[in-house]
Design a protein around this motif. Structure first.
Motif, PDB file in Angstrom:
ATOM      1  N   SER A 101     -13.666 -41.759 141.050  1.00 53.05           N
ATOM      2  CA  SER A 101     -14.276 -41.585 139.721  1.00 53.05           C
ATOM      3  C   SER A 101     -15.752 -41.935 139.725  1.00 53.05           C
ATOM      4  CB  SER A 101     -13.538 -42.433 138.679  1.00 53.05           C
ATOM      5  OG  SER A 101     -12.182 -42.059 138.606  1.00 53.05           O
ATOM      6  N   SER A 123     -21.882 -44.674 134.316  1.00 55.28           N
ATOM      7  CA  SER A 123     -20.595 -44.861 133.650  1.00 55.28           C
ATOM      8  C   SER A 123     -20.590 -44.079 132.338  1.00 55.28           C
ATOM      9  CB  SER A 123     -20.355 -46.348 133.374  1.00 55.28           C
ATOM     10  OG  SER A 123     -19.128 -46.540 132.698  1.00 55.28           O
ATOM     11  N   LYS A 137     -14.836 -42.587 127.641  1.00 53.08           N
ATOM     12  CA  LYS A 137     -13.529 -41.953 127.813  1.00 53.08           C
ATOM     13  C   LYS A 137     -13.185 -41.076 126.610  1.00 53.08           C
ATOM     14  CE  LYS A 137     -11.521 -45.614 130.698  1.00 53.08           C
ATOM     15  NZ  LYS A 137     -10.411 -46.597 130.840  1.00 53.08           N
ATOM     16  N   GLU A 157     -11.750 -41.047 131.616  1.00 55.16           N
ATOM     17  CA  GLU A 157     -13.208 -41.079 131.688  1.00 55.16           C
ATOM     18  C   GLU A 157     -13.768 -39.663 131.796  1.00 55.16           C
ATOM     19  OE1 GLU A 157     -16.905 -43.139 134.178  1.00 55.16           O
ATOM     20  OE2 GLU A 157     -14.829 -43.411 134.829  1.00 55.16           O
TER      21      GLU A 157
END
Length: 273
Positions: free
Chosen positions: A149, A170, A173, A178
């Motif tokens: 990921s 990052s 979600k 995500e």
């Protein structure tokens, strides 16, 4: 960017699995991850022109054989089209010259090995889904839908005066999955990016689509400043700026329908500044 409007802009017969879009001189240049053509659609005349990117081009190429063209960007009079890098035959970059209508092919296998090593990705986890070319710098957007990921942005200097950099990003979600980068574009001093949630941990196999969002990222700090979910069912894979005013930004989006149907729906996304 708190307010948005998403509506169908047009339908184009003859293009399937649209994966990248670019607006230039009132034409849409569109790529497909199933095809080895570059498509040019003239908005005023509604004419579709197919440009061969390789010898013996095909549409709806078998998954294991396709070039998987996933991103398109413009710098000067050149369009750059990137394969995702998720398998060995997906390592090509095509350069299309707008003035001469000529195409040049370059194998990026060596570069893609460097990207995998830098980001500590397994061989099947590199998945370039977006690109932005600014002067002598290329930003390549890694879709982190592999087992690790790893979403992120590779910064590659064309003159090789600086080492390649990878910035891990990052993302929020959707439905507990995500989101991962699917495309990006620079407008003024900000990067606007698309990301989607798909219930899969494979760069090769598709999964259930859970929705898409648009976000704003600072190109200096690589901080995600804002995101907003724009759909709970579409997997938008391409974004281009269509019009801009003092109060609004109008983008055009394309969607990968993951089918062999040669029809593309183009959406207009309006954001309030």
């Amino acid at each position: 960017m708190e307010k948005f409007q998403l509506q169908i802009f047009l339908n184009i017969i003859g293009i399937g699995s649209a994966s990248g879009i670019l607006f230039h001189n009132n034409s849409l240049f569109i790529i497909s991850d199933n095809s080895s053509y570059l498509y040019e659609y003239a908005i005023n005349t509604e004419e579709l022109h197919k440009i061969a990117l390789v010898e013996n081009p095909k549409e709806n190429i078998a998954k294991k054989e396709k070039y998987d063209f996933e991103s398109i960007t413009k710098n000067g009079n050149k369009l750059y089209i990137f394969g995702s890098g998720s398998t060995n035959n997906r390592n090509q970059m095509m350069t299309f010259y707008l003035e001469t209508q000529k195409t040049k092919n370059r194998d990026l296998s060596e570069l893609y090995v460097q990207l995998r090593t830098l980001a500590n990705l397994k061989e099947d986890e590199l998945n370039i889904e977006g690109s932005i070319s600014i002067e002598k710098t290329m930003y390549l957007f890694q879709r982190g839908n592999g087992s690790q990921s790893k979403n992120g942005i590779f910064v590659v200097e064309n003159d090789k005066t600086q080492p390649i950099k990878f910035h891990s990003i990052s993302l929020p979600k959707i439905k507990n999955v995500e989101t991962t980068f699917t495309d990006a574009i620079k407008v003024q001093d900000k990067i606007y990016f698309l990301a989607s949630a798909e219930d899969t941990n494979s760069t090769y196999l598709d999964g259930e689509v859970l929705g898409s969002l648009i976000g704003v990222l600072n190109p200096e700090t690589f901080e995600v400043e804002k995101t907003i979910i724009i759909s709970d069912k579409h997997k938008f894979e391409g974004i281009t700026l269509y019009k801009e005013s003092e109060t609004e930004l109008n983008f055009l989006l394309c969607e990968d329908n993951d089918t062999e149907v040669l029809e593309a729906t183009i959406y207009k996304l309006t954001l309030t500044k």
